[in-house]
Design an enzyme around this catalytic site. Structure first.
Site, mmCIF file in Angstrom:
data_model
loop_
_atom_site.group_PDB
_atom_site.id
_atom_site.type_symbol
_atom_site.label_atom_id
_atom_site.label_comp_id
_atom_site.label_asym_id
_atom_site.label_seq_id
_atom_site.Cartn_x
_atom_site.Cartn_y
_atom_site.Cartn_z
ATOM 1 N N HIS A 196 -7.725 -1.105 3.414
ATOM 2 C CA HIS A 196 -7.649 -2.436 3.540
ATOM 3 C C HIS A 196 -8.219 -3.002 4.970
ATOM 4 C CE1 HIS A 196 -3.866 -3.404 6.045
ATOM 5 N NE2 HIS A 196 -3.723 -2.282 5.555
ATOM 6 N N HIS A 208 2.513 -3.580 12.972
ATOM 7 C CA HIS A 208 2.345 -5.035 12.840
ATOM 8 C C HIS A 208 2.761 -5.851 14.149
ATOM 9 C CE1 HIS A 208 2.829 -4.655 8.208
ATOM 10 N NE2 HIS A 208 1.855 -4.295 8.673
ATOM 11 N N ASP A 227 -4.822 4.506 5.467
ATOM 12 C CA ASP A 227 -4.063 3.427 6.041
ATOM 13 C C ASP A 227 -3.065 4.012 7.316
ATOM 14 O OD1 ASP A 227 -3.067 0.720 6.516
ATOM 15 O OD2 ASP A 227 -2.374 0.566 4.410
ATOM 16 N N GLU A 286 -3.844 -6.300 1.338
ATOM 17 C CA GLU A 286 -2.930 -5.431 1.205
ATOM 18 C C GLU A 286 -1.420 -6.072 1.822
ATOM 19 O OE1 GLU A 286 -0.674 -1.686 2.242
ATOM 20 O OE2 GLU A 286 -1.348 -3.337 3.673
HETATM 21 ZN ZN LIG Z 1 -1.771 -1.366 6.375
#
Ligand SMILES: [Zn+2]
Length: 342
Positions: free
Chosen positions: A62, A314, A226, A203
């Site tokens: 993604h 993140h 990923d 995603e």
């Molecule tokens: Zn990811």
């Protein structure tokens, strides 16, 4: 692997649904190695490379990163925002951001209230995203002219290499996967499978691009490349690490969206042993990725997530090991070259 490509990839802005800058760069990089390139209606980029058999291998990575979207420009010039994808607001305080406007990018900072207007009880507490604001250094009138609700915002942080073969940047989730997939297209020689390298969108908001991307390909086999959390940090017990940085590619047995096809899981581990690829089994009851959508496409597709261990995932200080990326590429290449017996 040419890590300058990863440096460029992490510098590009592309929150979910706003991936065009990333798509443009990936298309440019992939075109010389492709037999066909197309984009579907949702924005997924599908790069096709012919193989020796009539079997199709879907490889997904993604392009989107977690970020923010402006929802209100105040008369005081400060911007209010919503988060796009899973961001812990604790990681947003005191960060620099880029606000992407029709007239070009603006630098912004996510401000904090100074100590003399906070109480003892406030200090050390998380501030919810709805109470945070972006300061773009403009007056109310200037900000309202230059910034519109719907403009998207990315974190600002330079790519750096540090420590023992580690890298840190924003958006390593999942430009690292995009990078591995681009390198695969460059390095793969006479693949057994017809390769559909699919660079997916959205995603981070629920595997949305992978749904239409997988529908558009008659896949016999699939891998989602990923990142995944690596909690190999102080205060975490080893059984809760999920993965550890520098210990090799994560071969997923189970996550919140997928239980990997039994035969594929066994075949991948066997391949790692034969090719001396360092791997760790990933079991993540709370994570998901494009494999969750791909394996449910049409009448079902055997699919495994190859997961790159990522500390501080993140946030804009994500950390990965260059060697883990090499191991991930080695496994994906090994799958593409020869037929896997499931
Ligand atoms: Zn990811």
């Amino acid at each position: 692997m040419d890590f300058s490509i990863l440096k460029t990839l992490t510098s590009l802005p592309g929150i979910s649904g706003r991936e065009s800058a990333v798509r443009q760069y990936v298309q440019q990089q992939a075109a010389p190695y492709a037999d066909d390139v197309r984009t579907d209606a949702l924005g997924n980029l599908i790069v096709y490379k012919k193989g020796a058999s009539n079997k199709n291998l879907l490889l997904a990575a993604h392009m989107d990163e977690v970020g923010l979207m402006v929802h209100y420009v105040g008369a005081d010039g400060f911007l209010r925002f919503v988060t796009v994808g899973g961001i812990d607001p604790r990681t947003l305080l005191a960060q620099r951001v880029t606000v992407h406007t029709a007239g070009g990018p603006l630098v912004g900072v996510i401000g904090t209230r100074p100590a003399h207007v906070t109480t003892e009880a406030d200090r050390g507490k998380a501030v919810p995203a709805k109470d945070l604001f972006i300061d773009v250094g403009l007056s109310g009138a200037e900000a309202q002219t230059r910034v519109q609700p719907g403009d998207f915002v990315t974190l600002r942080r330079e790519y750096e290499e540090f420590g023992s073969g580690l890298i840190t940047a924003k958006a390593l989730d999942n430009r690292a996967g995009v990078f591995v997939l681009l390198e695969l297209l460059k390095e793969v020689k006479n693949p057994f499978y017809n390769i559909y390298a699919v660079f997916t969108v959205q995603e981070e908001v629920g595997l949305r691009g992978a749904v239409t991307a997988a529908y558009g390909v008659e896949a016999d086999l699939a891998l989602a490349i990923d990142t995944t959390g690596a909690a190999d940090i102080p205060g975490t017990a080893p059984q809760d690490y999920i993965t550890a940085v520098g210990q090799g590619v994560g071969v997923t047995a189970l996550d919140a969206r997928t239980i990997t096809h039994e035969g594929l899981f066994a075949a991948l581990k066997q391949l790692c042993l034969e090719k001396q690829i360092r791997y760790q089994v990933r079991i993540a009851p709370r994570g998901g990725n494009d494999a969750g959508a791909i394996h449910l496409s049409k009448t079902g597709v055997p699919c495994c997530a190859l997961s790159i261990p990522t500390r501080y995932i993140h946030s804009n200080t994500e950390v990965q090991s260059k060697d883990d990326l090499q191991q991930t590429l080695a496994l994906a290449l090994a799958v593409a070259q020869t037929e896997l017996a499931l």
